[in-house]
Design an enzyme around this catalytic site. Sequence first.
Site, PDB file in Angstrom:
ATOM      1  N   GLU A 172     -47.404 -29.308 -65.549  1.00 34.59           N
ATOM      2  CA  GLU A 172     -46.792 -29.487 -66.866  1.00 34.59           C
ATOM      3  C   GLU A 172     -47.904 -29.145 -67.861  1.00 34.59           C
ATOM      4  O   GLU A 172     -48.796 -29.948 -68.116  1.00 34.59           O
ATOM      5  CB  GLU A 172     -46.297 -30.920 -67.084  1.00 34.59           C
ATOM      6  CG  GLU A 172     -45.520 -31.025 -68.387  1.00 34.59           C
ATOM      7  CD  GLU A 172     -45.378 -32.433 -68.956  1.00 34.59           C
ATOM      8  OE1 GLU A 172     -44.530 -32.625 -69.831  1.00 34.59           O
ATOM      9  OE2 GLU A 172     -46.114 -33.342 -68.540  1.00 34.59           O
ATOM     10  N   ASP A 225     -42.070 -35.203 -58.441  1.00 35.80           N
ATOM     11  CA  ASP A 225     -42.877 -35.327 -59.650  1.00 35.80           C
ATOM     12  C   ASP A 225     -44.095 -36.182 -59.314  1.00 35.80           C
ATOM     13  O   ASP A 225     -43.962 -37.293 -58.808  1.00 35.80           O
ATOM     14  CB  ASP A 225     -42.018 -36.029 -60.717  1.00 35.80           C
ATOM     15  CG  ASP A 225     -42.330 -35.571 -62.125  1.00 35.80           C
ATOM     16  OD1 ASP A 225     -43.517 -35.597 -62.500  1.00 35.80           O
ATOM     17  OD2 ASP A 225     -41.375 -35.210 -62.841  1.00 35.80           O
ATOM     18  N   ASP A 251     -47.172 -34.060 -63.658  1.00 35.76           N
ATOM     19  CA  ASP A 251     -47.017 -34.609 -65.003  1.00 35.76           C
ATOM     20  C   ASP A 251     -48.340 -34.565 -65.778  1.00 35.76           C
ATOM     21  O   ASP A 251     -49.378 -34.996 -65.256  1.00 35.76           O
ATOM     22  CB  ASP A 251     -46.556 -36.068 -64.851  1.00 35.76           C
ATOM     23  CG  ASP A 251     -46.076 -36.669 -66.152  1.00 35.76           C
ATOM     24  OD1 ASP A 251     -45.156 -36.102 -66.753  1.00 35.76           O
ATOM     25  OD2 ASP A 251     -46.639 -37.695 -66.570  1.00 35.76           O
ATOM     26  N   HIS A 294     -35.871 -32.939 -69.374  1.00 35.89           N
ATOM     27  CA  HIS A 294     -35.607 -34.347 -69.712  1.00 35.89           C
ATOM     28  C   HIS A 294     -36.399 -34.821 -70.935  1.00 35.89           C
ATOM     29  O   HIS A 294     -36.170 -35.924 -71.409  1.00 35.89           O
ATOM     30  CB  HIS A 294     -35.957 -35.210 -68.506  1.00 35.89           C
ATOM     31  CG  HIS A 294     -37.424 -35.208 -68.230  1.00 35.89           C
ATOM     32  ND1 HIS A 294     -38.096 -34.063 -67.808  1.00 35.89           N
ATOM     33  CD2 HIS A 294     -38.375 -36.158 -68.370  1.00 35.89           C
ATOM     34  CE1 HIS A 294     -39.379 -34.333 -67.698  1.00 35.89           C
ATOM     35  NE2 HIS A 294     -39.578 -35.593 -68.027  1.00 35.89           N
ATOM     36  N   ASP A 295     -37.353 -34.024 -71.412  1.00 35.58           N
ATOM     37  CA  ASP A 295     -38.123 -34.394 -72.606  1.00 35.58           C
ATOM     38  C   ASP A 295     -37.624 -33.677 -73.855  1.00 35.58           C
ATOM     39  O   ASP A 295     -38.228 -33.808 -74.923  1.00 35.58           O
ATOM     40  CB  ASP A 295     -39.603 -34.028 -72.424  1.00 35.58           C
ATOM     41  CG  ASP A 295     -40.299 -34.933 -71.425  1.00 35.58           C
ATOM     42  OD1 ASP A 295     -39.841 -36.073 -71.220  1.00 35.58           O
ATOM     43  OD2 ASP A 295     -41.314 -34.481 -70.847  1.00 35.58           O
TER      44      ASP A 295
END
Length: 558
Positions: A253, A106, A208, A328-329
């Site tokens: 993302e 990431d 990200d 994870h969000d």
Amino acid sequence: MTATDIRKTPQPWWKEAIIYQIYPRSFKDSNGDGIGDLRGIIEKLDYIQRLGVDAVWLNPIFTSPNDDNGYDISDYRNIMDDFGTMDDFDELLSQMHDRGLRLILDLVANHSSDEHPWFIESRKSRDNPYRDYYHWFPAEKGVPPKRFSFFDVKNDAWKYDAHTNSYYLRYFSEKQPDLNWENSALRHEMYNIMRFWLDKGIDGFRMDVIPFISKDTNWPPVQVYSEGPSLHAHLQEMHREVLQHYNMVSIAEGVGVTPEKALNFVDPERKELDLLYHFEGMDIGYIPGAYKVPDPEGVDLLKFKQVYTAWDKVFEQRGWGTIYLGNHDQPRMLSRWGNDDPAFAKASAKLLMTFLLSHRATPFFYAGDELGMSNIRFDSINDYRDIETINQYERIRQEVGDLKTFMDNQKLTARDNGRTPFQWNSDPNAGFSTSNPWLKVNPNYKTVNAELQENDPDSPLSFFRKLVALRRENKTLIYGIYELVDATHPEVYAYSRTLENDRLIVLLNFSSNRTSISLPSYVNEYSVLINNLKQHMRRDSGNVHLEAWQAVIIRVED
Ligand code: ISL
Ligand code: CA
């Protein structure tokens, strides 16, 4: 792309890959401190390999004070203490490669931690050499134009810093100052960081909030300020400087990116990024404009079909898509898109897997979803660890808003629902850790865990492995043209996938009722490739009958 194209031109590995996402904090704790770590992942490589997936994406593993669980990095070239050492990392990478698994890290390039040496320097004085690594607004010019922060209690992205009588910008927490990508020195620092990891042999980056990196530093009043003026120039420079020199995948993302804009990121001719994942699917079932308020009407399947169909179209001629239903969000996909009531949990977990693995897009599969893990639904704010929930709670408390409704909504929507420890077995703490985990384990771990499912041929885990094998054996599931069947059926999402003269039809009953659907008129005979239930799919003339949450893939025979 025609079938002949696929045979003639070798395709990049990431089009055929299934990417398994691991939230390292929650996967496996090897040393009993309650926090998952790299050695924990190493211990579980057999498990990962047996899933049949191709690549693993790890959420940030770099040195961090953990204001936002690693999305606040204070040293981009080192491993977070909680997670282990660089030796552990090197071992993880080489063991993965020995097993044919690729590793995607990431890249958090939009912001660093406020404890990063750059920021420590930057805030010292207005003429510090690192001042322009971040965005500062001198307070004598007044209050800076409104920018929105996701995590601030007042949703205000400007944070006043008395030391230099200036505000700094931070779209997330005050410990996540935004880096200034308009500064070429900063950009080249980032490129060096990327090379550092790529030279170690990693296989890609998930980037990200990458649409946020470019900002109009005249700070005009604006509503939407992602995809800033120099974004694509920066991405092209990054491609030239770094990406093109490695056999790797780059994944944006794509927060806020619309179907109209997606190819600006991933059209190969533009030489920017390879893949992008969109958020339109994640907005379904929430009230537009509000902060994570579930629509009392629930998920509108027609809308769901429209969104995924429109996104398939985007990549009809150029580029390549991705697909996911949780990460994870997000809350657990089973609780959000399926039905986690024990009567339907297994069937609907399997149906959602079928959906993910039968699209013309690279699937991102979130660890735990192969077991049918579900939302934990905390009652108390004290159980939450996520800065987003905690700060939004604080905002509503200060505004004397409706905290009860907020807490109810969070049971469905909170990010911590998707972050509870992986459920390995029926031992205390689900076998995740020998001590108290950093976030509570879902109490359903005694019935939902990997060990129980391992040897059960009907378990979600076994079904996942079957589906992975099916996708691998059938290029039609990867490359076949997608066509929606019956856009208006309120319960069934059905689509065909066609590659030359091979045609498959995916039939998914997204409801807890029995239903039926009529097959397209071209279907005479068919064979069943996979079925998530023991019950056969009953057919009478042109109709097929589906049980609650039944998922079937058929091959049309002539
Ligand atoms: O999580 C979200 C909704 O609750 C998103 O708005 C999220 O903040 C946004 O997608 C950006 O996410 C990424 O950057 C954040 C980090 O907290 C997320 O975990 C990460 O995926 C800041 O780095
Ligand atoms: Ca640990």
